[in-house]
Design an enzyme around this catalytic site. Sequence first.
Site, PDB file in Angstrom:
ATOM      1  CB  ILE A  18      -0.749   0.469   1.116  1.00 53.15           C
ATOM      2  CG1 ILE A  18      -2.001  -0.794   0.892  1.00 53.15           C
ATOM      3  CG2 ILE A  18      -1.817   1.538   1.084  1.00 53.15           C
ATOM      4  CD1 ILE A  18      -2.223  -1.155   2.625  1.00 53.15           C
ATOM      5  CG  ASP A  60      13.398   0.192  13.905  1.00 49.39           C
ATOM      6  OD1 ASP A  60      12.231   0.425  13.254  1.00 49.39           O
ATOM      7  OD2 ASP A  60      13.635  -0.863  13.896  1.00 49.39           O
ATOM      8  CE1 TYR A 153      -1.725  -4.890  11.754  1.00 51.12           C
ATOM      9  CE2 TYR A 153      -4.078  -6.213  12.063  1.00 51.12           C
ATOM     10  CZ  TYR A 153      -2.659  -5.279  10.726  1.00 51.12           C
ATOM     11  OH  TYR A 153      -3.139  -4.250   9.850  1.00 51.12           O
ATOM     12  CB  ILE A 188      -5.010  -4.314   0.576  1.00 51.71           C
ATOM     13  CG1 ILE A 188      -6.128  -3.226   1.397  1.00 51.71           C
ATOM     14  CG2 ILE A 188      -4.896  -3.540  -0.317  1.00 51.71           C
ATOM     15  CD1 ILE A 188      -7.479  -2.944   0.936  1.00 51.71           C
ATOM     16  CD  GLN A 255     -19.729  -8.376   7.540  1.00 54.75           C
ATOM     17  OE1 GLN A 255     -20.438  -8.799   7.122  1.00 54.75           O
ATOM     18  NE2 GLN A 255     -18.727  -8.079   7.033  1.00 54.75           N
TER      19      GLN A 255
HETATM   20  P1  NAD Z   1       3.684  -5.105   3.770  1.00 50.52           P
HETATM   21  O1  NAD Z   1       3.308  -5.860   4.133  1.00 50.52           O
HETATM   22  O2  NAD Z   1       3.465  -5.399   2.466  1.00 50.52           O
HETATM   23  O3  NAD Z   1       4.496  -3.364   3.747  1.00 50.52           O
HETATM   24  C1  NAD Z   1       5.089  -3.346   4.223  1.00 50.52           C
HETATM   25  C2  NAD Z   1       5.475  -2.311   4.558  1.00 50.52           C
HETATM   26  O4  NAD Z   1       6.325  -1.237   5.588  1.00 50.52           O
HETATM   27  C3  NAD Z   1       7.536  -3.152   3.622  1.00 50.52           C
HETATM   28  O5  NAD Z   1       7.639  -1.846   3.064  1.00 50.52           O
HETATM   29  C4  NAD Z   1       8.529  -2.580   5.078  1.00 50.52           C
HETATM   30  O6  NAD Z   1       9.930  -2.937   4.877  1.00 50.52           O
HETATM   31  C5  NAD Z   1       7.868  -1.660   6.167  1.00 50.52           C
HETATM   32  N1  NAD Z   1       8.603  -1.963   7.586  1.00 50.52           N
HETATM   33  C6  NAD Z   1       7.800  -2.986   8.488  1.00 50.52           C
HETATM   34  N2  NAD Z   1       8.374  -2.300   9.734  1.00 50.52           N
HETATM   35  C7  NAD Z   1       8.981  -1.478   9.429  1.00 50.52           C
HETATM   36  C8  NAD Z   1       9.924  -0.851  10.026  1.00 50.52           C
HETATM   37  N3  NAD Z   1      10.008  -1.262  11.584  1.00 50.52           N
HETATM   38  N4  NAD Z   1      10.114   0.704   9.894  1.00 50.52           N
HETATM   39  C9  NAD Z   1      10.460   0.631   8.354  1.00 50.52           C
HETATM   40  N5  NAD Z   1       9.664   0.009   7.569  1.00 50.52           N
HETATM   41  C10 NAD Z   1       8.646  -0.973   8.307  1.00 50.52           C
HETATM   42  O7  NAD Z   1       1.832  -3.961   3.655  1.00 50.52           O
HETATM   43  P2  NAD Z   1       0.066  -3.694   3.035  1.00 50.52           P
HETATM   44  O8  NAD Z   1      -0.163  -4.471   3.251  1.00 50.52           O
HETATM   45  O9  NAD Z   1       1.012  -2.398   2.092  1.00 50.52           O
HETATM   46  O10 NAD Z   1       0.002  -3.135   4.935  1.00 50.52           O
HETATM   47  C11 NAD Z   1       0.649  -1.358   4.733  1.00 50.52           C
HETATM   48  C12 NAD Z   1      -0.624  -0.853   6.058  1.00 50.52           C
HETATM   49  O11 NAD Z   1      -1.566  -1.027   5.757  1.00 50.52           O
HETATM   50  C13 NAD Z   1       0.324  -1.912   7.093  1.00 50.52           C
HETATM   51  O12 NAD Z   1       0.163  -1.013   8.408  1.00 50.52           O
HETATM   52  C14 NAD Z   1      -1.130  -3.332   8.055  1.00 50.52           C
HETATM   53  O13 NAD Z   1      -1.080  -2.914   9.149  1.00 50.52           O
HETATM   54  C15 NAD Z   1      -2.216  -2.064   7.025  1.00 50.52           C
HETATM   55  N6  NAD Z   1      -3.044  -2.663   6.595  1.00 50.52           N
HETATM   56  C16 NAD Z   1      -2.960  -3.403   5.933  1.00 50.52           C
HETATM   57  C17 NAD Z   1      -4.254  -4.315   5.156  1.00 50.52           C
HETATM   58  C18 NAD Z   1      -4.114  -5.762   3.847  1.00 50.52           C
HETATM   59  O14 NAD Z   1      -4.776  -6.584   4.413  1.00 50.52           O
HETATM   60  N7  NAD Z   1      -2.923  -5.392   3.093  1.00 50.52           N
HETATM   61  C19 NAD Z   1      -5.110  -4.083   5.747  1.00 50.52           C
HETATM   62  C20 NAD Z   1      -5.464  -3.611   6.795  1.00 50.52           C
HETATM   63  C21 NAD Z   1      -4.466  -2.505   7.703  1.00 50.52           C
END
Ligand code: NAD
Length: 255
Positions: A18, A60, A153, A188, A255
């Site tokens: 995302i 980080d 989470y 997603i 829901q």
């Molecule tokens: P992803 O795992 O594809 O990407 C996450 C990115 O965060 C990676 O590039 C990773 O290197 C980076 N990252 C991890 N730890 C880190 C740190 N300590 N410091 C800096 N960067 C760090 O995740 P995504 O699916 O793109 O999700 C993005 C956000 O959206 C997250 O916060 C996730 O919880 C939230 N989210 C995702 C979904 C989904 O279904 N994919 C649903 C709800 C919420």
Amino acid sequence: MGRLTNKVAIITGAAQGIGECTARIFIKEGAKVVIADLNEEAGKKVAADLGANAAYFKLDVSNYQNWVDCVAFTKKTFGKLTTLINNAGISYRKDIAETTIQEWDRTVAINQTGVFYGMQVAIAEMRTNGEKCSIANASSIEGLVAEAAFFAYCGAKGAVTLMTKAAALYCGEQRLKIRVNSVHPGYIITPMAYDDAKQNGQTIDEYNAEFIKKHPIGYLGEPEDIAYGYVYLSSDEANFISGTALSIDGAYTAQ
Ligand code: NAD
């Protein structure tokens, strides 16, 4: 003119998923973007691909000094900071009985404490620059409703929902030109979803079939669906929106 012309954004976790998609659309809409991610190889590749309006910084989110340095880098590279997308996050499929202390601590450090650090350091900078600024924090549907399988989470994402509102109230009370909102994605399709399918012992097709059933709209989301939420909240179109929890979830939480 783009919807984000004159904006300078830090997007965390922008090396993939995302965050990467959001960075690409922000650049298209006229913003300058710092790709702030722990994954140096992927982050540098994304920044190089996006050209002169993007730069990579190794961040980080759970390290406070990294945040101070990242904001200084952003000012030095692009002159100011107007926009923060606190998108980086990790996920474990573990219920309360299975979650180890290390998994709990790591989830809270990245998904919750990282958001606090980012907001605090960004607000300190944004309050001095005289521009309309915005912060958007990645929560989740699991920051609004719980799922037993994602204990830590849910804890961290739930905290982000109310930390966002408390920060929005602070900025309002202080008459700062900083809006603060949270975004709550449904499922997603990103590398995080692939990891989750693996942890669940499923192929991606099995995973999709299971989770589509939980989304009344009848399909799962794409990174663009969330990225355009961030574009809206970060643009001056959303001038009166602060303290809002924006669900982008195909009616999951209806829901
Ligand atoms: P992803 O795992 O594809 O990407 C996450 C990115 O965060 C990676 O590039 C990773 O290197 C980076 N990252 C991890 N730890 C880190 C740190 N300590 N410091 C800096 N960067 C760090 O995740 P995504 O699916 O793109 O999700 C993005 C956000 O959206 C997250 O916060 C996730 O919880 C939230 N989210 C995702 C979904 C989904 O279904 N994919 C649903 C709800 C919420």
